[in-house]
Enzyme design. Structure first.
Site, PDB file in Angstrom:
ATOM      1  N   ASP A 313       0.849  -1.187   0.000  1.00  0.00           N
ATOM      2  CA  ASP A 313       0.000   0.000   0.000  1.00  0.00           C
ATOM      3  C   ASP A 313       0.884   1.235   0.000  1.00  0.00           C
ATOM      4  O   ASP A 313       1.950   1.236   0.629  1.00  0.00           O
ATOM      5  CB  ASP A 313      -0.904   0.021   1.232  1.00  0.00           C
ATOM      6  CG  ASP A 313      -2.087  -0.918   1.080  1.00  0.00           C
ATOM      7  OD1 ASP A 313      -2.466  -1.203  -0.060  1.00  0.00           O
ATOM      8  OD2 ASP A 313      -2.617  -1.361   2.116  1.00  0.00           O
ATOM      9  N   ALA A 383     -15.944  14.656   7.466  1.00  0.00           N
ATOM     10  CA  ALA A 383     -15.829  13.676   6.389  1.00  0.00           C
ATOM     11  C   ALA A 383     -16.904  13.894   5.335  1.00  0.00           C
ATOM     12  O   ALA A 383     -16.758  13.486   4.177  1.00  0.00           O
ATOM     13  CB  ALA A 383     -15.938  12.266   6.961  1.00  0.00           C
TER      14      ALA A 383
END
Length: 526
Positions: A313, A383
């Site tokens: 990742d 968010a």
């Protein structure tokens, strides 16, 4: 999991290991290791022989010799027990650290997805299928899936990564783990793991060795050791028979004592490898766990040696994960100092590493002063909005992603300039992240946030290449950004705009080509 360096061994661990060394003298435990079981039986026999010297006319030297043989044999058995107990103790210590992240919390269980009141219950009372509301500042009580809402979640207790991550309903970012904390906003989640079945429970079980299985190589080695022990047992037995026969035939000399034959058998038998065989497997799994790598059995440890493709990742593994402000890029007819001031004002209440770096860059380049600018109304990042900023003296200042700011400007009745699109694309090609800055409905420019490559990563990838291991960077970034970061980091290739399906397909393709594939990241990977 915490990334804090663990002490290899401490005083408490030694005390517990010493106690366990004697507890493991039980025949029920000793017989599991055939080689050491032979030594165990030999120790008992020599002890009986030593005690018998007090009831016959044995000389002092003979008694001392018998005592020393008995002492060395028991020391060998206890040393094997101690080595295994130390390995198990390290696993238990790591399990205790994981268990600390798992604690009883009160949570709000809802009757349905539309209910917002519900009942306050203990996290241990939750079962699969329960619906729970988790608000900012609350700990997620169990493993589950987000079915409504969006929130920033601090997963550092599990992954060791300090930067919060976005969790929302739908897609590949809906999974949440018990023990993590909601930082902002709220989510409604459905519990997917009952008591004792959570991610943390499984990690604890694996670390403690409950799921440990012997590998084919370990089984083969144990068969070899047992075979050698049987051969040496036969040899020492025949020595006694032939020795006694020779003495009787010639009428001179003495038969070899049973004590000497037991000592000879222990010297011939592969006791060192036999004593450490089980502890080696446990210690290997424990050492991997300290590096945030979980091995469910020794089979995985051995497989790691055959890996020739490594998938990584990007964020938190190749890069630091905390992007830093590198440059203020104003639009035409906008001064760079003006952009820096407005960007810094929008970041005064932003406690993220990115926000702090914007303020720091403005201070360094343009001597921005925080004093006198604190009386504005701060607008925190959420968010849902993906923006933050400040309402300050009839000025509405915002910074955020291109899509969020574009929607904001259009909602305010302004026009989003094409020049800004050009700057955003240029930053993306460099592998950076653009943050667009706006005052009221007017776009001022873009802040260039740069992903910082971890120190030494490029050299490590070079070492892996020399070992014959191919490195593949996995990222959700667009191809331009991914290509730039891959070139800077020195990986062999990359997968951009990665989805869970794309990752699985890539792994399957490599496996079908005969490669052994490993996956690593700053979170949990399998």
């Amino acid at each position: 999991m915490s990334k804090k360096k663990q002490v290899f061994i401490d005083g408490n661990m030694i005390k517990e290991a010493l106690k366990d060394s004697f507890k493991k003298l039980s025949p029920k435990i000793q017989y599991r290791n055939p080689v050491m079981f032979v030594v165990y039986i030999g120790s008992i026999l020599t002890t009986i022989i030593f005690l018998s010297t007090f009831f016959n006319e044995s000389e002092g030297e003979e008694r001392l010799f018998t005592f020393l043989i008995t002492l060395f044999l028991w020391f060998t058995v206890l040393f094997a027990n101690f080595a295994e107990a130390i390995a198990e103790g390290r696993g238990k210590a790591q399990a205790d650290a994981l268990r600390a992240a798992k604690k009883e919390v009160m949570c709000r269980r809802l009757r349905s997805i539309v209910d917002r009141l519900g009942d306050v219950v203990k996290s241990s009372d939750l079962v699969k299928g329960d619906i729970v509301l988790v608000k900012a500042g609350e700990q997620i009580p169990a493993d589950g899936e987000v079915i409504e809402g969006i929130a920033s979640v601090d997963e550092s207790a599990i992954t060791g990564e300090s930067a919060p991550v976005i969790r929302e309903d739908g897609g590949d970012r809906s999974s949440v783990t018990g023990g993590t904390t909601v930082v902002s906003d709220w989510i409604v989640m459905k519990v997917t793991a009952g008591s004792g079945e959570s991610f943390l429970d499984k990690m604890i079980s694996m670390v403690e060795g409950a799921a440990r299985k012997k590998t084919p190589n370990e089984i083969a080695l144990q068969i070899l050791l047992v075979s050698l022990t049987i051969i040496f047992l036969v040899i020492t037995s025949t020595l006694y028979v032939f020795g006694d026969f020779a003495v009787k035939l010639n009428g001179v000399g003495e038969s070899i004592s049973i004590l000497s034959l037991i000592a000879l058998l222990v010297c011939l038998a592969p006791t060192t490898i036999g004593a450490l065989l089980s502890s080696i497997g446990i210690a290997g799994m424990s050492r991997l766990t300290s590096a945030n790598v979980l091995a469910t059995s020794g089979r995985e440890i051995e497989a790691a040696g055959d890996v020739d493709v490594l998938l990584l990742d990007k964020t938190g593994t190749i890069t630091l994960g905390n992007r830093q402000a590198a440059e203020f890029i104003p639009l035409e007819n906008i001064g760079e100092e003006e952009l820096a001031e407005v960007a810094a004002l929008s970041s005064l209440a932003d406690k993220t590493p990115e926000g702090k770096s914007i303020v720091e860059l403005a201070k360094t380049q343009y001597n921005f002063k925080e004093e006198g600018n604190e009386e504005g109304e701060f607008v925190p990042f959420t968010a849902r909005t993906k923006m933050s900023g400040m309402n300050y003296k009839n000025r509405e200042i915002r910074k955020g992603s291109e899509s969020a700011i574009k929607a904001y400007v259009q909602k305010m009745g302004g026009e989003y300039p094409n020049e800004c699109n050009v700057i955003v694309k240029r930053i993306s090609r460099k592998g950076g992240t653009p943050l667009v800055v706006v005052e009221n409905e007017k776009v001022l420019g873009v802040v260039y946030l740069k992903d910082i490559i971890k120190s030494g990563v490029k050299e490590k990838f070079s070492d892996l290449r020399e070992m014959g291991i191919k490195t593949v960077m996995i990222t959700g970034d667009n191809p331009l950004t991914a290509a730039a970061i891959a070139a800077e980091a020195g990986v062999d290739t990359y997968l951009a705009e990665a989805t869970p399906e794309a990752k699985l397909n890539l792994i399957a393709d490599y496996q079908q080509a005969g490669h052994i594939v490993a996956m690593t990241g700053d979170g949990t990977n399998k």
